[in-house]
Design a protein around this motif. Structure first.
Motif, short mmCIF file in Angstrom:
data_model
loop_
_atom_site.label_atom_id
_atom_site.label_comp_id
_atom_site.label_asym_id
_atom_site.label_seq_id
_atom_site.Cartn_x
_atom_site.Cartn_y
_atom_site.Cartn_z
N LEU A 145 0.81 -1.22 0.00
CA LEU A 145 0.00 0.00 0.00
C LEU A 145 0.84 1.27 0.00
O LEU A 145 0.32 2.35 -0.24
CB LEU A 145 -0.93 0.02 1.22
N SER A 146 2.13 1.13 0.27
CA SER A 146 2.97 2.31 0.43
C SER A 146 3.09 3.15 -0.84
O SER A 146 3.36 4.35 -0.78
CB SER A 146 4.37 1.90 0.91
N VAL A 147 2.88 2.53 -2.01
CA VAL A 147 3.03 3.26 -3.28
C VAL A 147 1.69 3.84 -3.76
O VAL A 147 1.64 4.51 -4.78
CB VAL A 147 3.61 2.35 -4.38
N LEU A 148 0.61 3.55 -3.02
CA LEU A 148 -0.71 3.99 -3.45
C LEU A 148 -1.13 5.28 -2.75
O LEU A 148 -0.74 5.54 -1.62
CB LEU A 148 -1.76 2.91 -3.14
N THR A 149 -1.94 6.07 -3.44
CA THR A 149 -2.50 7.26 -2.82
C THR A 149 -3.60 6.84 -1.85
O THR A 149 -4.03 5.68 -1.84
CB THR A 149 -3.12 8.21 -3.87
N ARG A 150 -4.08 7.78 -1.05
CA ARG A 150 -5.15 7.46 -0.09
C ARG A 150 -6.38 6.92 -0.79
O ARG A 150 -6.99 5.94 -0.36
CB ARG A 150 -5.49 8.73 0.69
N ARG A 151 -6.78 7.54 -1.88
CA ARG A 151 -7.97 7.10 -2.61
C ARG A 151 -7.74 5.72 -3.22
O ARG A 151 -8.64 4.87 -3.24
CB ARG A 151 -8.30 8.12 -3.71
N GLU A 152 -6.53 5.49 -3.74
CA GLU A 152 -6.21 4.19 -4.33
C GLU A 152 -6.22 3.09 -3.27
O GLU A 152 -6.61 1.96 -3.56
CB GLU A 152 -4.85 4.25 -5.03
N ARG A 153 -5.83 3.42 -2.03
CA ARG A 153 -5.89 2.43 -0.96
C ARG A 153 -7.33 2.03 -0.68
O ARG A 153 -7.63 0.86 -0.42
CB ARG A 153 -5.22 2.98 0.31
N GLU A 154 -8.23 2.99 -0.72
CA GLU A 154 -9.65 2.69 -0.51
C GLU A 154 -10.15 1.73 -1.59
O GLU A 154 -10.83 0.74 -1.30
CB GLU A 154 -10.48 3.97 -0.54
N VAL A 155 -9.79 2.03 -2.85
CA VAL A 155 -10.21 1.18 -3.96
C VAL A 155 -9.56 -0.20 -3.83
O VAL A 155 -10.20 -1.23 -4.09
CB VAL A 155 -9.85 1.84 -5.31
N PHE A 156 -8.31 -0.24 -3.42
CA PHE A 156 -7.59 -1.50 -3.23
C PHE A 156 -8.36 -2.43 -2.29
O PHE A 156 -8.60 -3.60 -2.60
CB PHE A 156 -6.19 -1.23 -2.65
N PHE A 157 -8.78 -1.91 -1.14
CA PHE A 157 -9.51 -2.72 -0.17
C PHE A 157 -10.86 -3.18 -0.71
O PHE A 157 -11.29 -4.31 -0.45
CB PHE A 157 -9.70 -1.94 1.14
N LEU A 158 -11.51 -2.32 -1.46
CA LEU A 158 -12.82 -2.68 -2.02
C LEU A 158 -12.68 -3.73 -3.12
O LEU A 158 -13.53 -4.62 -3.23
CB LEU A 158 -13.53 -1.44 -2.55
N VAL A 159 -11.63 -3.65 -3.92
CA VAL A 159 -11.37 -4.68 -4.92
C VAL A 159 -11.04 -6.00 -4.22
O VAL A 159 -11.54 -7.07 -4.59
CB VAL A 159 -10.21 -4.27 -5.86
N ALA A 160 -10.21 -5.92 -3.19
CA ALA A 160 -9.82 -7.12 -2.43
C ALA A 160 -11.03 -7.79 -1.80
O ALA A 160 -11.05 -9.00 -1.59
CB ALA A 160 -8.80 -6.75 -1.36
N ALA A 161 -12.07 -6.99 -1.50
CA ALA A 161 -13.29 -7.53 -0.90
C ALA A 161 -14.24 -8.08 -1.95
O ALA A 161 -15.33 -8.56 -1.62
CB ALA A 161 -14.00 -6.45 -0.08
N GLY A 162 -13.83 -8.01 -3.22
CA GLY A 162 -14.62 -8.60 -4.29
C GLY A 162 -15.63 -7.69 -4.95
O GLY A 162 -16.50 -8.15 -5.69
N ASN A 163 -15.52 -6.38 -4.73
CA ASN A 163 -16.48 -5.44 -5.32
C ASN A 163 -16.17 -5.15 -6.78
O ASN A 163 -15.00 -5.07 -7.17
CB ASN A 163 -16.46 -4.13 -4.53
N THR A 164 -17.20 -4.96 -7.57
CA THR A 164 -17.04 -4.57 -8.97
C THR A 164 -16.74 -3.07 -9.04
O THR A 164 -16.94 -2.34 -8.07
CB THR A 164 -18.33 -4.84 -9.77
N SER A 165 -16.27 -2.62 -10.20
CA SER A 165 -16.00 -1.19 -10.36
C SER A 165 -17.27 -0.37 -10.18
O SER A 165 -17.25 0.73 -9.62
CB SER A 165 -15.41 -0.92 -11.76
N LYS A 166 -18.41 -0.92 -10.65
CA LYS A 166 -19.68 -0.21 -10.49
C LYS A 166 -20.03 -0.04 -9.01
O LYS A 166 -20.45 1.03 -8.58
CB LYS A 166 -20.79 -0.99 -11.20
N LYS A 167 -19.83 -1.10 -8.21
CA LYS A 167 -20.12 -1.03 -6.78
C LYS A 167 -19.16 -0.09 -6.07
O LYS A 167 -19.55 0.67 -5.17
CB LYS A 167 -20.02 -2.43 -6.17
#
Length: 209
Positions: A145-167
């Motif tokens: 996560l160290s190379v990601l911006t704050r917003r990208e970290r949020e998206v990272f966790f949501l992708v890891a949780a299995g969410n689609t881009s729409k969700k």
């Protein structure tokens, strides 16, 4: 002066136990209890607590997303994360997102009270390993996560949780194109090609909730 706390945890027995303990403590009172991140945001805006005590893993909205939404509306909010996750990556992610402190659920009641008082006084309260010099931390832990911006970290966790881009777009109140752009940037920065690879990386780093 009494410290007013809003508490968020989807485990009812855990939440009730913490609430009872805090209400029995001098100078601390729980003014609101929440089951999930959506309820938490509404409670914070309505009650303006001195300290927000919240879990990371909550239904409807993850803790990381809730922190961002709270701070976007109340930049002076003082957030203390109460979690069962002791991985440094989790702790660093919450600190970088804007939390003032992080305490494990296995900690003693006295430790929790002390952390709440520190955060209420606008001090930080994190586990000892994060007080080490940065060079020592880097030798022990390298977070993806160290190379990601704050917003990208949020998206990272949501992708890891299995969410689609729409969700993700819906949860973070952004356009579908913006969500997809963030997702693409994350893949590039982490040298990944799919959500499956991201989930595997998150699992190896101890970042799956």
């Amino acid at each position: 002066m009494t410290i007013r706390v809003v508490l968020a945890d989807d485990h009812v027995l855990m939440r009730q136990g913490v609430s009872q303990m805090l209400n029995a403590t001098q100078d601390i009172t729980v003014v609101g209890e929440c089951d999930d991140g959506v309820e938490l945001i509404a409670a914070v805006l309505k009650l303006s607590p001195d300290v927000i005590l919240m879990d990371i893993s909550m239904p409807r909205m993850s803790g990381l997303v809730a922190i961002d939404k709270i701070l976007s509306q109340r930049s002076d909010a003082k957030i203390l994360v109460l979690s069962m996750h002791n991985e440094v990556e989790y702790i660093e992610a919450m600190r970088d997102a804007g939390a003032k402190g992080y305490i494990l659920k296995e900690s003693s009641g006295d430790s929790l009270v002390d952390a709440i008082k520190k955060v209420a006084a606008n001090k930080t309260s994190f586990p000892d390993e994060l007080t080490q010099p940065a060079s020592e931390q880097c030798q022990k832990h390298i977070s993806p996560l160290s190379v990601l911006t704050r917003r990208e970290r949020e998206v990272f966790f949501l992708v890891a949780a299995g969410n689609t881009s729409k969700k993700i777009a819906e949860l973070l109140d952004m356009s579908l194109k913006t969500a997809e752009n963030h997702r693409s940037n994350i893949y590039k920065k982490l040298n990944l090609s799919s959500s499956a690879e991201l989930i595997r990386m998150a699992g190896k780093a101890g970042l799956l909730e």
